[in-house]
Write a protein that holds these residues in place. Sequence first.
Motif, PDB file in Angstrom:
ATOM      1  N   GLN A 276       7.409  -3.881   3.355  1.00  0.00           N
ATOM      2  CA  GLN A 276       8.198  -2.919   2.563  1.00  0.00           C
ATOM      3  C   GLN A 276       9.599  -3.469   2.268  1.00  0.00           C
ATOM      4  O   GLN A 276      10.095  -3.341   1.161  1.00  0.00           O
ATOM      5  N   ARG A 277      10.211  -4.126   3.258  1.00  0.00           N
ATOM      6  CA  ARG A 277      11.541  -4.709   3.048  1.00  0.00           C
ATOM      7  C   ARG A 277      11.496  -5.788   1.961  1.00  0.00           C
ATOM      8  O   ARG A 277      12.354  -5.856   1.086  1.00  0.00           O
ATOM      9  N   ASP A 278      10.467  -6.630   2.031  1.00  0.00           N
ATOM     10  CA  ASP A 278      10.342  -7.721   1.062  1.00  0.00           C
ATOM     11  C   ASP A 278      10.104  -7.168  -0.351  1.00  0.00           C
ATOM     12  O   ASP A 278      10.659  -7.682  -1.332  1.00  0.00           O
ATOM     13  N   ILE A 279       9.292  -6.134  -0.438  1.00  0.00           N
ATOM     14  CA  ILE A 279       9.014  -5.491  -1.732  1.00  0.00           C
ATOM     15  C   ILE A 279      10.301  -4.854  -2.280  1.00  0.00           C
ATOM     16  O   ILE A 279      10.610  -4.980  -3.471  1.00  0.00           O
ATOM     17  N   ASP A 280      11.060  -4.179  -1.404  1.00  0.00           N
ATOM     18  CA  ASP A 280      12.307  -3.550  -1.851  1.00  0.00           C
ATOM     19  C   ASP A 280      13.265  -4.607  -2.404  1.00  0.00           C
ATOM     20  O   ASP A 280      13.925  -4.389  -3.426  1.00  0.00           O
ATOM     21  N   SER A 298      -2.195   2.755   3.137  1.00  0.00           N
ATOM     22  CA  SER A 298      -1.636   2.815   1.777  1.00  0.00           C
ATOM     23  C   SER A 298      -0.534   3.858   1.627  1.00  0.00           C
ATOM     24  O   SER A 298       0.389   3.667   0.842  1.00  0.00           O
ATOM     25  N   SER A 299      -0.588   4.933   2.424  1.00  0.00           N
ATOM     26  CA  SER A 299       0.432   5.980   2.270  1.00  0.00           C
ATOM     27  C   SER A 299       1.774   5.546   2.869  1.00  0.00           C
ATOM     28  O   SER A 299       2.788   6.202   2.691  1.00  0.00           O
ATOM     29  N   LYS A 300       1.766   4.417   3.583  1.00  0.00           N
ATOM     30  CA  LYS A 300       3.003   3.976   4.247  1.00  0.00           C
ATOM     31  C   LYS A 300       3.879   3.128   3.351  1.00  0.00           C
ATOM     32  O   LYS A 300       4.948   2.683   3.757  1.00  0.00           O
ATOM     33  N   TYR A 301       3.377   2.814   2.144  1.00  0.00           N
ATOM     34  CA  TYR A 301       4.108   1.889   1.274  1.00  0.00           C
ATOM     35  C   TYR A 301       4.626   2.551   0.021  1.00  0.00           C
ATOM     36  O   TYR A 301       4.038   3.501  -0.483  1.00  0.00           O
ATOM     37  N   CYS A 305       2.788  -0.556  -7.659  1.00  0.00           N
ATOM     38  CA  CYS A 305       1.329  -0.436  -7.614  1.00  0.00           C
ATOM     39  C   CYS A 305       0.865  -0.714  -6.173  1.00  0.00           C
ATOM     40  O   CYS A 305       0.975  -1.841  -5.700  1.00  0.00           O
ATOM     41  N   VAL A 306       0.416   0.330  -5.499  1.00  0.00           N
ATOM     42  CA  VAL A 306      -0.119   0.157  -4.138  1.00  0.00           C
ATOM     43  C   VAL A 306      -1.626   0.340  -4.229  1.00  0.00           C
ATOM     44  O   VAL A 306      -2.107   1.387  -4.662  1.00  0.00           O
TER      45      VAL A 306
END
Length: 366
Positions: A276-280, A298-301, A305-306
């Motif tokens: 999540q940090r890398d995606i942000d 999947s709900s944690k991200y 597009c997840v």
Amino acid sequence: MEDIVTIYWKVSGSENSYTEQEATAADLAIAEAAKLLQNEETVAFPTETVYGLGADATSSAAVGRIFLAKGRPSDNPLIVHIASREQLAGLVAPQSLTSEHYQLMEAFWPGSLTIVLPVALGSISPLVTAGLSTVGIRIPDHPIALRLLREAGCPVAAPSANSSGRPSPTLASHVMEDLDGRIGGLVDGGATGVGVESTVIQIVESELHILRPGGVTLEQLQSVLPSTYIHESQQQSLLEKEAPRAPGMKYTHYAPQGHLHIVQGEDEEKVIAWIQRDIDAAKLRGMSTGILTFEEHSSKYQADCVIACGSLSQPETIAQELYASLRRFDEEGIRYIIAEACPEKGIGLAIMNRLLKAAGHRLIRV
Ligand code: AMP
Ligand code: MG
């Protein structure tokens, strides 16, 4: 290459519960598709692994069309598909079949196991074997594939029916996306079953070498032949040094258009937080972002597009959905993608093998 008209047949229903109309449509599709194969044309058809692009393996004109349509490098050999063991007699060198081979055929044919054997000289086009003295052969476990092979009456060379380098097709629409206007025909039999390609093996001095993991797992093979192991040439580092025995291994495959890397770690929460940090951070750089994960996570991200690609509790569902998921990122125009690794046991070994190739072997351990 110049565009040709790709003939499309839809075969719905299943063999033992066809309505009369469905049965007639299936008969017609198979008869016409078989005729195209006999006329040295290419035909895409469903198998239990992924869609294959078939051509008469005995004809160089026909097999040449596969390489042209896919843009496949000519040093990557094709798997030959047959309808019954009787067809082996003309294809492999006499006396090359051992009791181990028969044990494997008994256990896994029809099915997702490709057996590499010494080729009978002159039996098939040299384009199929890409100059090797061996040929990979299997009997697919799919009613449409088997009927088509029987009616065509020839051994059929068939790699996956995608443009070279793209994810393999698990739906007829994927084949159309890549090859419409480049192949003779397409038999649409709905979604394929396993979702990843066959396991390619070779027996060397009574040991079974896995050249490419796939639908039949290491554990299943070991239950029949305990001397099974994964051949080292699968490791990227070795590929530069020795000519690979499954040359397909050296190419980047299955890749989405965006940048993809994989994140792997023991601690689930840590992996999720890292991703999540890398995606942000990628988002801050203005990139469209995607995450390939599983139903459980999947709900944690949060990303543009997840994709929940199957469930960790049923790894076969991950295999079934993998290639369609990779294609989805392209459809959504995602430029930066992170995939979560899955455990490398059972079918997970094949899944991770394909993911690594799709990611150009970019794997981050956290
Ligand atoms: P595809 O059909 O596109 O999934 O690719 C076929 C795979 O089987 C590739 O990885 C090939 O390198 C491998 N293969 C086909 N024939 C042989 C052979 N004679 N020896 C070793 N590997 C083979
Ligand atoms: Mg392929």
